[in-house]
Design a protein around this motif. Sequence first.
Motif, PDB file in Angstrom:
ATOM      1  N   THR A 133       1.397  -0.917   0.058  1.00 20.82           N
ATOM      2  CA  THR A 133      -0.518  -0.052  -0.200  1.00 20.82           C
ATOM      3  C   THR A 133       0.722   1.585  -0.603  1.00 20.82           C
ATOM      4  OG1 THR A 133      -0.533   0.261   2.501  1.00 20.82           O
ATOM      5  CG2 THR A 133      -1.694  -1.155   1.292  1.00 20.82           C
ATOM      6  N   TYR A 134       0.277   2.352  -0.567  1.00 26.83           N
ATOM      7  CA  TYR A 134       1.228   3.635  -0.706  1.00 26.83           C
ATOM      8  C   TYR A 134       0.123   4.583  -0.248  1.00 26.83           C
ATOM      9  CZ  TYR A 134      -0.625   5.295  -5.303  1.00 26.83           C
ATOM     10  OH  TYR A 134      -1.194   5.384  -6.321  1.00 26.83           O
ATOM     11  N   SER A 135       0.779   5.887   0.642  1.00 27.22           N
ATOM     12  CA  SER A 135      -0.084   6.899   1.429  1.00 27.22           C
ATOM     13  C   SER A 135       0.908   8.337   1.294  1.00 27.22           C
ATOM     14  CB  SER A 135      -0.431   6.104   2.282  1.00 27.22           C
ATOM     15  OG  SER A 135      -1.463   7.323   2.810  1.00 27.22           O
ATOM     16  N   ILE A 136       0.371   8.975   1.645  1.00 28.48           N
ATOM     17  CA  ILE A 136       0.726  10.617   2.151  1.00 28.48           C
ATOM     18  C   ILE A 136      -0.356  10.626   3.501  1.00 28.48           C
ATOM     19  CG2 ILE A 136       0.947  12.549   1.388  1.00 28.48           C
ATOM     20  CD1 ILE A 136       0.565  12.482  -1.019  1.00 28.48           C
ATOM     21  N   LYS A 137      -1.566  10.551   3.747  1.00 32.73           N
ATOM     22  CA  LYS A 137      -1.843  10.611   5.095  1.00 32.73           C
ATOM     23  C   LYS A 137      -2.602   9.478   5.940  1.00 32.73           C
ATOM     24  CE  LYS A 137      -5.093  13.513   1.969  1.00 32.73           C
ATOM     25  NZ  LYS A 137      -6.272  13.943   1.397  1.00 32.73           N
ATOM     26  N   ASN A 138      -2.277   8.104   5.906  1.00 30.96           N
ATOM     27  CA  ASN A 138      -2.463   7.304   6.556  1.00 30.96           C
ATOM     28  C   ASN A 138      -1.251   6.486   6.448  1.00 30.96           C
ATOM     29  OD1 ASN A 138      -5.141   7.447   6.547  1.00 30.96           O
ATOM     30  ND2 ASN A 138      -4.911   6.923   5.161  1.00 30.96           N
ATOM     31  N   ASN A 139      -1.027   5.328   7.397  1.00 32.53           N
ATOM     32  CA  ASN A 139      -0.332   4.378   7.109  1.00 32.53           C
ATOM     33  C   ASN A 139       0.055   3.298   6.367  1.00 32.53           C
ATOM     34  OD1 ASN A 139       1.108   5.190   9.891  1.00 32.53           O
ATOM     35  ND2 ASN A 139      -0.543   4.370  11.266  1.00 32.53           N
ATOM     36  N   ALA A 140       1.310   2.995   5.538  1.00 36.62           N
ATOM     37  CA  ALA A 140       1.053   2.402   4.631  1.00 36.62           C
ATOM     38  C   ALA A 140       2.334   2.403   4.432  1.00 36.62           C
ATOM     39  CB  ALA A 140       0.886   2.922   3.342  1.00 36.62           C
ATOM     40  N   ASP A 141       2.798   0.913   3.684  1.00 33.18           N
ATOM     41  CA  ASP A 141       3.844   0.731   3.371  1.00 33.18           C
ATOM     42  C   ASP A 141       5.023   1.186   2.821  1.00 33.18           C
ATOM     43  OD1 ASP A 141       3.275  -2.899   3.915  1.00 33.18           O
ATOM     44  OD2 ASP A 141       1.690  -2.425   2.163  1.00 33.18           O
TER      45      ASP A 141
END
Length: 485
Positions: free
Chosen positions: A255-263
């Motif tokens: 997973t990828y994100s700016i706002k949430n927890n992600a890998d």
Amino acid sequence: MNLAKLLDGLNYKLIKGDINREINKINYDSRKVQDKDVFVCIKGFESDGHKFVDSAIKKGAKVIICQDDININEDVTIIKFDDTRKALASIGANYYGRPSEKLEVIGITGTNGKTTTAFMIKSILESLGEKVGLIGTIANYIGDKQIKSERTTPESLELQELFCNMVNEGVKYCVMEVSSHSLELDRVYGVKFKTSIFTNLTRDHLDFHKTFENYYKAKYKLFERTEVSIINIDDKYGNRITKDLEKENINNYLTYSIKNNADIKAENEKLESMDIIFDLKVKDEREKNILLPIPGEYNVYNSLGAIGACYSLGISLENIKKGLKEIVVPGRCERVARKYNLPFEIIIDYAHTPDGLENILKTARQFTKGNLISVFGCGGDRDKVKRPQMGKIGVDYSDIAIITSDNPRSEEPELIIKDVIQGIDKDNFIKITSRYEAIEKAINIAKKDDVIVIAGKGHETYQILKDKTIHFDEREVIDEILKKN
């Protein structure tokens, strides 16, 4: 090639004739058939290939592949499949030697960001000395060689030929935009993807898919046939993809994100001039000061997808960082007319959806010291619901919005513009039907520190009108106007 080899491993029914015969080429257009060709009857939206069997035989077809019952007296072989679109993809792969199995294929799907993400991956891989193939909206590439692109994802037969040419020219990685049309119409049927990226899902192509649910389901197909999926979980449909994959016991995703927890996560974003700098966390690894030479938070998202794909291929974060610094994407937040040393900025961008237009205008607003002037329209023969939405976005995020034509196709440009204006509740707009004159107006009213965003066409070099397609390259138009002034 022997017909039996073409059919190897496929589930079919021999209706008539012999499969032990030599064939020439495969065709699904009866007008292109030559002697000893295989003719595949494809059911299209406007025509049905089954109606052109007689014509194909007259031109020399010796093998007919169908999904409906057909009666033919001539000395031809008739093969029946349950689905001729899937059959075309499968026999195309066999004909060209199953080339996708000899490539590392990276697929990208989503409403926005496919092209930028594809060029980012291409830039990273080429910075490592790899020869890269790219299939997408702007053009198809084999290394540095550019090949004109008719659609985002080619028909399955042409796609297999392109894969084959890439293999023959020493390409290791193929990065491809995978459109919802191509997934729904089985153009990529049978292709095994090494890694795939989901960017986002917003309103688009409902003229084809009819419902948003159909649109989502078409996109989702890609991740069922991928070794490692890279998913944007800041998009609600990205979250849904992860849940749907887990329901099928498919857990091979990052997973990828700016706002949430992600890998994969971007942190501490900073805009410096028109560059974006951010820190990167990928699982337990960290890399500081990733530089993107194209602005906009949405491009940070695009870079995270590219980073995830390259990381899953075993490329180090240090090398990924180096490759991203060199990225250039034609028609995506592209600064033009810099050679004129203007006191204002002109940007062209492909944004042609509500979400895309909002993204580019929000981004431009961040570095606009004066007025933000937008030039945009909506395409004809496409989803009409987004027209008033784009009108509202244009006036809300611009100081001055100039509403004009954008590939009107069979519709009257004035009526399209009328639909756009329906969503507007301000008076900061100008209506100019001619796209040339709209661009000229924007340039003539621009003052020091203003930014002009010309949205909708980006890399395109044409305008599609009711009765013809004309040459229309916005870079050339801008040059011509500036030279006159």
